[in-house]
Design an enzyme around this catalytic site. Structure first.
Site, PDB file in Angstrom:
ATOM      1  CG  HIS A 132      -1.900   0.982   1.400  1.00 42.65           C
ATOM      2  ND1 HIS A 132      -1.651   2.264   1.837  1.00 42.65           N
ATOM      3  CD2 HIS A 132      -3.234   0.919   1.155  1.00 42.65           C
ATOM      4  CE1 HIS A 132      -2.796   2.951   1.847  1.00 42.65           C
ATOM      5  NE2 HIS A 132      -3.767   2.154   1.437  1.00 42.65           N
ATOM      6  CG  ASP A 209       0.464  -2.404   6.227  1.00 43.73           C
ATOM      7  OD1 ASP A 209      -0.471  -2.441   7.057  1.00 43.73           O
ATOM      8  OD2 ASP A 209       0.376  -1.818   5.132  1.00 43.73           O
ATOM      9  CD  GLN A 212      -6.971  -4.343   3.872  1.00 47.42           C
ATOM     10  OE1 GLN A 212      -7.926  -5.087   4.123  1.00 47.42           O
ATOM     11  NE2 GLN A 212      -7.134  -3.066   3.599  1.00 47.42           N
ATOM     12  CE  LYS A 235      -7.349   0.153   6.025  1.00 45.50           C
ATOM     13  NZ  LYS A 235      -8.058   0.447   4.786  1.00 45.50           N
ATOM     14  CB  CYS A 373      -3.781   3.394  -1.568  1.00 43.97           C
ATOM     15  SG  CYS A 373      -4.951   4.701  -1.255  1.00 43.97           S
TER      16      CYS A 373
HETATM   17  C1  PLP Z   1      -2.411  -2.822   3.457  1.00 39.86           C
HETATM   18  C2  PLP Z   1      -2.756  -1.462   3.987  1.00 39.86           C
HETATM   19  N1  PLP Z   1      -1.844  -0.776   4.667  1.00 39.86           N
HETATM   20  C3  PLP Z   1      -2.105   0.438   5.175  1.00 39.86           C
HETATM   21  C4  PLP Z   1      -3.320   1.043   4.993  1.00 39.86           C
HETATM   22  C5  PLP Z   1      -3.541   2.404   5.553  1.00 39.86           C
HETATM   23  O1  PLP Z   1      -4.506   2.402   6.520  1.00 39.86           O
HETATM   24  P1  PLP Z   1      -5.081   3.760   7.111  1.00 39.86           P
HETATM   25  O2  PLP Z   1      -5.559   4.561   5.951  1.00 39.86           O
HETATM   26  O3  PLP Z   1      -6.182   3.321   8.011  1.00 39.86           O
HETATM   27  O4  PLP Z   1      -3.974   4.428   7.847  1.00 39.86           O
HETATM   28  C6  PLP Z   1      -4.299   0.376   4.273  1.00 39.86           C
HETATM   29  C7  PLP Z   1      -5.610   1.022   4.024  1.00 39.86           C
HETATM   30  O5  PLP Z   1      -6.204   0.899   2.973  1.00 39.86           O
HETATM   31  C8  PLP Z   1      -4.009  -0.912   3.756  1.00 39.86           C
HETATM   32  O6  PLP Z   1      -4.930  -1.587   3.060  1.00 39.86           O
END
Ligand code: PLP
Lengths: 416, 149
Positions: A132, A209, A212, A235, A373
């Site tokens: 991401h 990270d 998900q 999430k 993203c």
């Molecule tokens: C794999 C992953 N990492 C990081 C994020 C970022 O999360 P946030 O926007 O809640 O900070 C997302 C959100 O779509 C994501 O899918």
């Protein structure tokens, strides 16, 4: 669904849990809402919404600051939530649980507080091609500031990390390996424990990270063996605006603070400031107490629902969705690794995702269309965007039937 | 929500079978339009002589709305002066942003009014206006990329 017996009992539970989510009862454009955008954000059960309301109605005060009763209650609720989160991901101590705004802030915190102090020319950060943007851009920023090099481990046509390439890219120059646990664009589950072991053999730290992952499977940071684990509350059925950075205590202790302000200090004079203990050293300013309390309620909810059940049920649901989509003419699934979680990402050779998304929306079916993203993933598969249906345990086979029949309408409209 | 307002037959037709597709031989203006959010991308070619748009063509990859809008725009442009083309942009933009209604569009722009339904789908307005923003970029400069998101 695969077998009849599991199907019916699994389904009953999903239908029951669904009732806990008020928003799932609403209509969109006059049709019942079919919510398949859970990777963007999940819906909230009544218990989470209630916990936030109750906090503001009965306990609101600033934390760690007052001797009065409300401040103590608020502090206890806030710290109670921290304890729940520690337990939820199997961290050794509450000092390892830092409340942040979300996964993005957690990853930035690591990049700037840890990355900036260990990176220099000749050192490397290794990420994967399925990250991401929030696990790419902070590394580009610190690499630029420190002169370190950013490397990217490639993925194959199914959307899986190419292990031999990954192995080759980890060397004694590698200071940091940062990878997503589950890809939001492809659903791929990365072998993060193996990656962590390899990183450690080369003296690198492993950052995962988990944005998900936490809503789809049991997660235990000790079993993964990672040094940092980042995720967002929204999430995982909790509120927006709060998330968690897990960090190994020994590492957090060596790190300089990231932001300065109240709560993160022990004493301040104009000559010298002494920093507070963990985790407060990294929690400058008034935190989102209600958010943390709501996230604690989400953890309670998930524990009761049982993460192992969630993992198995979603596995079957995903297989059902895949079998439906495989019958749609001209549809191509992007991301076809064996170990996947909760994501159906796909394109048509002749219909733009945006058009499909608009038609689905008018039918009450909420999916995400776009690059999610993860523009490098789109480039890797040479598509401008995908249509992504992402699942949660409150989805049922009939949600996927609605998706499939909606796609039938999309085809009728745009083909021929 | 009525889909047929957005995807009128004329729009579906232009979306599926866009007119004026290809690089324009002898073009003297060119601009790229890109919407990173949805991946719509197009290159617009113009031949402008004596202050008049003689011909317009485009190459691109986009959704039905963006493709239809580009196709209909290139049909509309030929023969107009630069000043008139800018005026068309203004009118079209007003239509998309709800400043005027389809009925208030000049009769000469009747066909373009078919895209009027797009404004009830705010997430899609950028798809329809991308070709027009690209037009202004092409008229303003010899070569440029514009972005909408
Ligand atoms: C794999 C992953 N990492 C990081 C994020 C970022 O999360 P946030 O926007 O809640 O900070 C997302 C959100 O779509 C994501 O899918």
């Amino acid at each position: 669904m695969t077998t009849r017996t599991t199907t019916s009992s699994y389904l009953t539970k999903a239908h029951q849990l669904r009732e806990d989510f008020p928003i799932l009862g609403r209509q969109v454009h006059g049709k019942p809402l079919v919510y398949l955008d859970n990777a963007a954000t999940t819906q909230k059960p009544a218990s989470v919404i209630g916990a936030i309301g109750r906090y503001y109605e009965s306990a609101n005060a600033n934390v760690h600051r007052g001797v009065h009763a409300l401040s103590q209650e608020a502090t206890e609720l806030y710290e109670g939530a921290r304890a729940k989160l520690r337990d939820f991901i199997g961290a050794a101590s509450e000092q390892e649980i830092i409340f942040v705004r979300g996964a993005t802030e957690a990853l930035n915190l690591i990049a700037f507080a840890y990355g900036r102090s260990v990176l220099k020319p000749g050192r490397e950060v290794l990420i994967t091609a399925m990250e991401h943007h929030s696990n790419i851009v902070p590394w580009q920023m610190v690499c630029q500031q420190t002169g370190a090099t950013l490397r990217v481990a490639p993925i194959d046509d199914r959307g899986q990390l190419i292990w031999p390439e990954f192995q080759k890219l980890i060397t004694d120059k590698t200071a940091i390996v940062a990878a997503t646990h589950v890809s939001n664009a492809l659903g791929t589950i990365n072998p993060v424990a193996e990656m962590a072991a390899l990183a450690h053999r080369h003296g690198a730290v492993m950052i995962v990270d988990g944005a998900q992952a936490v809503s789809h499977m049991p997660v235990n940071v000790a079993e993964i063996g990672c040094d940092f684990y980042a995720f967002s509350g929204h999430k995982m059925f909790g509120p927006m605006g709060v998330g968690v950075l897990y960090g190994r205590k020994a590492l957090l202790e060596t790190m300089p603070p990231w932001q300065g302000g109240g709560d993160m200090i022990r004493s301040v004079t104009f000559e010298k400031t002494t920093y507070n203990d963990l985790p407060y050293k990294f929690e400058a300013g008034t935190p989102d107490v209600a958010g943390a309390v709501g996230l604690g309620a989400a953890v309670d909810y998930l524990r009761a629902a049982d993460m192992t059940w969630i993992e198995q049920y979603e596995h079957e649901l995903l297989a059902y969705g895949e079998s439906l989509l495989s019958k749609v003419p001209g549809l191509k699934l992007i991301g076809q690794t064996e170990r996947r979680a909760a994501v159906l990402s796909f394109v048509f050779d002749d219909i733009h995702p945006h058009d499909a998304g608009t038609v689905l929306d008018t039918l009450g079916v909420a999916v995400r269309t776009g690059h999610h993203c993860a523009q490098p993933v789109m480039d890797r598969f040479d598509v401008p965007a995908t249509i992504r249906a992402s699942l949660a345990f409150y989805n049922t086979p009939s949600d996927l039937d609605a998706l499939a029949s909606g796609l039938g309408q999309v085809i009728k409209m745009f083909r021929g | 929500m009525d889909l047929s307002e957005l995807y009128q037959d004329l729009i579906l037709d232009h979306g599926k079978r866009p007119r004026n597709v290809g690089e324009l031989p002898g073009h003297n203006r060119e601009a790229e339009g890109f919407n990173p959010l949805c991946g719509d991308k197009l290159t617009l070619y113009l031949r402008v002589d004596d202050g008049k748009v003689k011909d317009a063509k485009f190459v691109g990859k986009g959704c039905a709305i963006c493709t239809a809008s580009a196709s209909m725009m290139t049909e509309e442009l030929a023969g107009h002066s630069e000043a008139e083309a800018r005026e068309l942009f203004t009118r079209f933009h007003d239509l998309m942003t709800g400043k005027i209604t389809d009925e208030q569009m000049p009769e000469s722009m009747d066909r373009l009014s078919a895209l009027g339904g797009v404004r009830r789908f705010p997430m899609r307005v950028k798809c329809a206006t991308l070709p027009w923003h690209t037009l202004i970029a092409a008229l303003d400069h010899e070569h440029q990329t514009v972005k909408t998101e």
